[in-house]
Design a protein around this motif. Structure first.
Motif, PDB file in Angstrom:
ATOM      1  N   LEU A  41       0.690  -1.152  -0.264  1.00 53.38           N
ATOM      2  CA  LEU A  41       0.052  -0.040  -0.026  1.00 53.38           C
ATOM      3  C   LEU A  41       0.858   1.184  -0.037  1.00 53.38           C
ATOM      4  O   LEU A  41       1.897   1.178   0.648  1.00 53.38           O
ATOM      5  CB  LEU A  41      -0.964   0.092   1.234  1.00 53.38           C
ATOM      6  N   GLY A  42       0.471   2.474  -0.744  1.00 52.29           N
ATOM      7  CA  GLY A  42       1.307   3.459  -0.747  1.00 52.29           C
ATOM      8  C   GLY A  42       0.378   4.678  -0.303  1.00 52.29           C
ATOM      9  O   GLY A  42      -0.511   4.815  -0.655  1.00 52.29           O
ATOM     10  N   GLY A  43       1.154   5.627   0.373  1.00 49.31           N
ATOM     11  CA  GLY A  43       0.725   6.877   0.398  1.00 49.31           C
ATOM     12  C   GLY A  43       1.640   8.212   0.404  1.00 49.31           C
ATOM     13  O   GLY A  43       2.721   7.853  -0.237  1.00 49.31           O
ATOM     14  N   SER A  44       1.379   8.999   1.002  1.00 49.30           N
ATOM     15  CA  SER A  44       2.333  10.339   1.018  1.00 49.30           C
ATOM     16  C   SER A  44       3.528  10.328   1.917  1.00 49.30           C
ATOM     17  O   SER A  44       4.254  11.249   1.598  1.00 49.30           O
ATOM     18  CB  SER A  44       1.457  11.524   1.288  1.00 49.30           C
ATOM     19  N   VAL A  98       5.558   4.806  -8.479  1.00 55.37           N
ATOM     20  CA  VAL A  98       5.701   6.020  -9.179  1.00 55.37           C
ATOM     21  C   VAL A  98       5.715   6.980  -8.244  1.00 55.37           C
ATOM     22  O   VAL A  98       4.877   7.175  -7.193  1.00 55.37           O
ATOM     23  CB  VAL A  98       4.613   6.294 -10.382  1.00 55.37           C
ATOM     24  N   SER A  99       6.623   8.095  -8.405  1.00 55.30           N
ATOM     25  CA  SER A  99       6.771   9.004  -7.395  1.00 55.30           C
ATOM     26  C   SER A  99       6.005  10.526  -7.722  1.00 55.30           C
ATOM     27  O   SER A  99       5.807  10.594  -8.963  1.00 55.30           O
ATOM     28  CB  SER A  99       8.261   9.196  -6.946  1.00 55.30           C
ATOM     29  N   LYS A 103      10.721   5.647   2.941  1.00 52.41           N
ATOM     30  CA  LYS A 103      10.278   6.464   3.953  1.00 52.41           C
ATOM     31  C   LYS A 103      10.051   8.017   3.483  1.00 52.41           C
ATOM     32  O   LYS A 103      11.230   8.378   2.971  1.00 52.41           O
ATOM     33  CB  LYS A 103      10.987   6.380   5.326  1.00 52.41           C
ATOM     34  N   GLY A 104       9.241   8.854   3.429  1.00 54.25           N
ATOM     35  CA  GLY A 104       8.855  10.223   3.121  1.00 54.25           C
ATOM     36  C   GLY A 104       8.961  10.048   1.550  1.00 54.25           C
ATOM     37  O   GLY A 104       8.498  11.368   1.329  1.00 54.25           O
ATOM     38  N   LYS A 105       8.837   9.151   0.739  1.00 56.24           N
ATOM     39  CA  LYS A 105       8.370   9.462  -0.615  1.00 56.24           C
ATOM     40  C   LYS A 105       6.963   9.650  -0.749  1.00 56.24           C
ATOM     41  O   LYS A 105       6.186   8.561  -0.173  1.00 56.24           O
ATOM     42  CB  LYS A 105       9.060   8.036  -1.285  1.00 56.24           C
ATOM     43  N   ASN A 106       6.480  10.353  -1.667  1.00 55.32           N
ATOM     44  CA  ASN A 106       5.283  10.616  -2.089  1.00 55.32           C
ATOM     45  C   ASN A 106       4.718   9.463  -3.107  1.00 55.32           C
ATOM     46  O   ASN A 106       5.409   9.522  -4.337  1.00 55.32           O
ATOM     47  CB  ASN A 106       4.750  11.808  -2.348  1.00 55.32           C
ATOM     48  N   ILE A 107       4.020   8.446  -2.725  1.00 52.69           N
ATOM     49  CA  ILE A 107       3.717   7.477  -3.576  1.00 52.69           C
ATOM     50  C   ILE A 107       2.307   7.648  -4.642  1.00 52.69           C
ATOM     51  O   ILE A 107       1.187   7.578  -3.877  1.00 52.69           O
ATOM     52  CB  ILE A 107       3.626   5.835  -3.031  1.00 52.69           C
ATOM     53  N   TRP A 108       2.831   7.820  -5.813  1.00 55.48           N
ATOM     54  CA  TRP A 108       1.493   7.896  -6.692  1.00 55.48           C
ATOM     55  C   TRP A 108       0.859   6.735  -7.137  1.00 55.48           C
ATOM     56  O   TRP A 108      -0.460   6.526  -7.031  1.00 55.48           O
ATOM     57  CB  TRP A 108       1.901   8.646  -7.911  1.00 55.48           C
ATOM     58  N   LEU A 148       9.280   6.253 -12.834  1.00 54.75           N
ATOM     59  CA  LEU A 148       8.923   5.117 -12.306  1.00 54.75           C
ATOM     60  C   LEU A 148      10.492   4.528 -11.472  1.00 54.75           C
ATOM     61  O   LEU A 148      11.393   4.580 -11.917  1.00 54.75           O
ATOM     62  CB  LEU A 148       8.890   4.259 -13.652  1.00 54.75           C
ATOM     63  N   HIS A 149      10.047   3.934 -10.632  1.00 53.98           N
ATOM     64  CA  HIS A 149      11.123   2.995  -9.860  1.00 53.98           C
ATOM     65  C   HIS A 149      10.848   1.513  -9.587  1.00 53.98           C
ATOM     66  O   HIS A 149       9.663   1.094  -9.775  1.00 53.98           O
ATOM     67  CB  HIS A 149      11.305   3.624  -8.466  1.00 53.98           C
TER      68      HIS A 149
END
Length: 277
Positions: free
Chosen positions: A100-103, A138-139, A122-127, A145-146
């Motif tokens: 799961l991804g979030g901000s 995707v940031s 940590k601290g990355k905003n996940i799109w 793309l990573h």
């Protein structure tokens, strides 16, 4: 792709709440309602649990998006706590890993405790998130793309010159389908070339059914994508679809502006069909 050959009987349109796909008719069962534009739909196949994100436009906190899960059989449901701005879902079906991804990074969800634990970035905003042999993200706002390799994430160099919103790998692992605000594209890893599929579609989700057929959920309906011929074929003309997934039985699950709907095959059809909700 779903293929059924039972002939459909007709019912008057005024009594009919069915949808036609590939010459087959389906009953619409609302799974959950009053959700703000559910999207990023993903089904955990072993438990038949649907995960998705929805918007909370009236919230008074700094969280605009919320993650949710619902068992499609039992209807047991949970708001997934602890992920600020939760908007992305990816599932490794073989290993039962739910990402799961979030901000504030990527989390893993525990189906037993119903809790999400911090995973990485940590601290990355996940799109958006995607899983196929490796985990991709995707940031935001860079839209880059990573990929995770050997436990570490790195930028995918082949996409260094492209913005990416959504990403998918075809069954042969040679053609990558991706979308951004300018349209829908493919990248051929053998020839290192990019092909334009459409510059007019606004893509909301790229997914596949249990048999490997790729579906493109857009602002004007649902398409299938035939990667061998690079053909897009529209199968549903609906202008308010926001997400699409397939349950453990390969049934369509999709969302409109407020509802998540399961489609079940019907022997009956409508005399007329405009596919409006």
């Amino acid at each position: 792709m779903l293929t059924l050959t039972i002939a459909a009987k007709s019912l008057p349109h005024k009594t009919c709440n069915r949808l036609k796909i590939n010459e087959q008719w389906y009953d619409r069962e609302i799974i959950i309602s009053n959700m703000g534009r559910p999207y990023s739909l993903q089904v955990h196949k072993s438990t038949n649990t649907l995960f998705f994100s929805y918007s909370e436009p009236d919230t008074y906190t700094d969280t605009d998006f919320q993650l949710f899960d619902i068992n499609l059989a039992t209807k047991e449901q949970h708001i997934i706590a602890g992920i600020r701005g939760g908007c992305a879902v990816a599932i490794d079906q073989a290993n039962d890993d739910i990402y799961l991804g979030g901000s504030d990074g990527i989390y893993k969800y525990n189906m037993l405790t119903k809790l999400a634990d911090y995973y990485k970035e940590k601290g990355k905003n996940i799109w958006s998130l995607y899983y196929n042999r490796n985990l991709f993200y995707v940031s935001y706002p860079e839209q880059k793309l990573h990929i995770e390799i050997d436990g570490k994430f790195m930028a995918v160099k082949e996409f260094g010159n492209f913005e990416v919103d959504l990403f998918h790998v075809t069954g042969n692992n040679e053609i990558y389908v991706f979308a951004n605000r300018t349209g829908l594209y493919t990248y051929d890893s053998n020839t290192f070339t990019v092909h334009i599929l459409s510059e007019f579609l606004s893509v909301r989700q790229i997914t596949e059914d249990n048999e490997g057929t790729i579906y493109i959920c857009t602002n004007i309906g649902i398409f299938t994508y035939i990667y061998k011929s690079r053909d897009l074929i529209q199968i549903v003309d609906l202008k308010n679809v926001y997400g699409l997934a397939f349950d453990k039985d390969n049934q369509f699950v999709f969302s409109d502006e407020k509802n998540v709907v399961l489609l079940k095959h019907s022997e009956y059809g409508c005399i007329t069909n405009d596919n409006n909700w």
